[in-house]
Design an enzyme around this catalytic site. Structure first.
Site, mmCIF file in Angstrom:
data_model
loop_
_atom_site.group_PDB
_atom_site.id
_atom_site.type_symbol
_atom_site.label_atom_id
_atom_site.label_comp_id
_atom_site.label_asym_id
_atom_site.label_seq_id
_atom_site.Cartn_x
_atom_site.Cartn_y
_atom_site.Cartn_z
ATOM 1 N N SER A 1 100.556 60.169 23.570
ATOM 2 C CA SER A 1 100.782 61.001 24.752
ATOM 3 C C SER A 1 99.567 61.171 25.646
ATOM 4 O O SER A 1 99.707 61.441 26.829
ATOM 5 C CB SER A 1 101.298 62.368 24.326
ATOM 6 O OG SER A 1 100.353 63.012 23.495
ATOM 7 N N HIS B 1 107.528 60.102 24.048
ATOM 8 C CA HIS B 1 107.227 59.479 25.346
ATOM 9 C C HIS B 1 107.751 58.047 25.450
ATOM 10 O O HIS B 1 107.315 57.304 26.330
ATOM 11 C CB HIS B 1 105.719 59.498 25.602
ATOM 12 C CG HIS B 1 105.178 60.882 25.785
ATOM 13 N ND1 HIS B 1 105.181 61.540 26.988
ATOM 14 C CD2 HIS B 1 104.648 61.753 24.882
ATOM 15 C CE1 HIS B 1 104.662 62.749 26.848
ATOM 16 N NE2 HIS B 1 104.327 62.899 25.573
ATOM 17 N N LYS C 1 110.977 65.031 28.193
ATOM 18 C CA LYS C 1 110.259 63.982 28.944
ATOM 19 C C LYS C 1 111.277 63.207 29.784
ATOM 20 O O LYS C 1 111.668 63.671 30.825
ATOM 21 C CB LYS C 1 109.488 63.056 27.997
ATOM 22 C CG LYS C 1 108.844 63.727 26.794
ATOM 23 C CD LYS C 1 107.754 64.707 27.145
ATOM 24 C CE LYS C 1 107.026 65.173 25.896
ATOM 25 N NZ LYS C 1 106.665 66.556 25.850
#
Ligand SMILES: Cc1ncc(COP(=O)(O)O)c(C=O)c1O
Length: 439
Positions: free
Chosen positions: A228, A256, A287
């Site tokens: 991340s 992610h 996300k």
């Protein structure tokens, strides 16, 4: 081995240097690490020196750039209130996780509104008591089909997913062997479990092998799909091979990378065709889906066990119905419209090209997360102020989110950015980096 910032190891390292209450100079080199401990017996004694640092130095010198309130949706163009002067700024936004723009997709908003009308605001109960609604089960079922796993369990946040999962599975005497760059929620879950913890050097299969040596009994190797803070992807084939050879179980957090990587968007594990070799898959809704919440995908038996033992879920209210419905709608859009991913990767390649030709240091990043390495914990705050005044919103990332002297701006590219916006952002950024002699 460098411990991950915020890990127990790193925090205990601070004890030696900060055993007394700090006396803070007006413009000091202090940072958060100076305020973990005080020598007083009064729990609140740390507040006075902390406030002196905060109001006397930290805030004015750039810490105000954190938690500035946004008054628009997290799109490419935002309004933000500047915290020192309280002026409203219109900024080009390259700082939000809204990678596919789904947080404000019309179908997502409509689904959330309908659920709000139908179910009201909150779930009003833990998922194991009265908080489970039909919506939660539909989301879990459709996600399990998407991830091609027997079962998916939904949690209130990505953070509570890792904490609940790891503290449920691992026990004192077991081993968690983690990449040194894993997210704080993984570190916290392992600490809570009381299992033995070891970190291996970031993305280094040889070091994983070394750290596995001498461990016995139940072992879990913990990786992320895309890291991340650095935006690089896990070297999955080699890491999984080492873990399996040692007989360890493997978990991957794809916060992610789910909905973005792989031909069908299932993540980095799909990209490397290693989905069946990995025992536990974690993802978040905060996300790419632009919502809130997290999930664990795996076997039905894993689901059954977590139902009883994942305390962050058992003892917490279920995900709000409007968010659940919004996330479900976002999942359906993400599945139906792979062109969103195509657009995202086109934008990433374009912006990366602009940075490369200007000679910007982006470390090992290959993903939609692009770190702009500054490596100077004080200067970065001044550069962030300049960027903001020039119309670009890029959040500085400093200790304790990353190790000291590894400060960077973290660019998050979205499928919703236009080429013109990306060009403008790159021009502002590279002009200021040149002025500051970073490039
Ligand atoms: C790898 C990873 N796992 C978990 C989380 C926590 O997710 P959430 O913000 O949805 O609680 C994050 C957040 O950024 C993350 O990067």
């Amino acid at each position: 081995m460098t411990p991950h910032p915020g890990s127990a190891k790193q925090q205990s390292d601070e004890v030696a240097t900060t055993t007394s209450t700090p006396q803070v100079a007006a413009d000091s080199d202090y940072d958060y690490s100076n305020f973990y401990y005080s020598s007083s017996d009064d729990l609140f004694a740390i507040f006075k020196p902390y406030d002196e640092w905060w109001y006397g130095s930290a805030r004015n010198n750039g810490y105000y750039l954190f938690s500035q309130p946004m008054s628009t949706r997290p799109g490419p163009q935002i309004d933000l209130e500047e915290q020192l002067s309280h002026t409203k700024l219109e900024l080009l936004n390259l700082a939000s996780y809204n990678y596919l723009g789904l947080s404000y997709h019309p179908e997502v908003i409509a689904a959330a509104k309908d659920a709000l009308d139908h179910y009201g605001l909150g779930a009003a109960g833990s998922p194991i008591l009265s908080g489970t609604m039909d919506l939660h089960l539909t989301l879990e079922k459709e996600l399990a089909e998407f991830k091609k796993k027997e079962a998916v369990m939904v949690f209130p946040t990505g953070y509570s997913t890792n904490v609940g999962l790891l503290s449920a599975l691992l026990r004192a005497g077991d081993w968690a062997i983690m990449d040194q760059n894993v997210h704080a929620s993984i570190v916290d879950g392992v600490i809570m479990s009381k299992a033995n913890a070891r970190f291996f050097r970031h993305n280094r299969p040889d070091d994983l092998e070394k750290k596995l040596r001498g461990t016995t009994g139940k072992r879990l190797v913990i990786l992320e799909g895309v890291y991340s803070m650095d935006g690089d992807t896990a070297r999955l084939p080699e890491l999984v091979e080492v873990a399996k050879r040692a007989g360890a179980r493997v978990m991957i957090d794809e916060a992610h990378s789910t909905f973005m990587y792989g031909a069908e968007g299932r993540g980095v594990a799909e990209h490397f065709d290693l989905e069946d070799e990995i025992d536990i898959h974690v993802g978040t809704f905060s996300k790419a889906l632009g919502g809130q919440g997290g999930f664990v995908a795996g076997s039905q038996s894993l689901y059954n066990y977590l139902m009883g033992f994942a305390r962050s879920r058992v003892f917490s209210c279920a995900l709000a119905p409007a968010v659940t419905a919004g996330v479900l709608a976002a999942l359906r859009v993400a599945k139906r419209e792979p062109e969103l991913r195509t657009k995202l990767w086109k934008n990433v390649a374009h912006f990366r090209g602009l940075l490369n030709s200007a000679g910007v240091d982006v470390a090992e990043s290959t993903s939609q997360i692009i770190p702009i390495m500054i490596r100077d914990d004080r200067r970065i705050l001044g550069i962030a102020q300049k960027l903001q005044r020039a119309g670009l919103y890029l959040q500085p990332i400093i200790y304790p989110a990353v190790a000291k002297h590894r400060s960077r701006f973290r660019v998050s590219i979205s499928s919703t950015h236009t080429t013109e916006q990306l060009n403008r952002a790159a021009t502002i950024l590279t002009d200021i980096l040149r002025e500051e002699k970073v490039i």
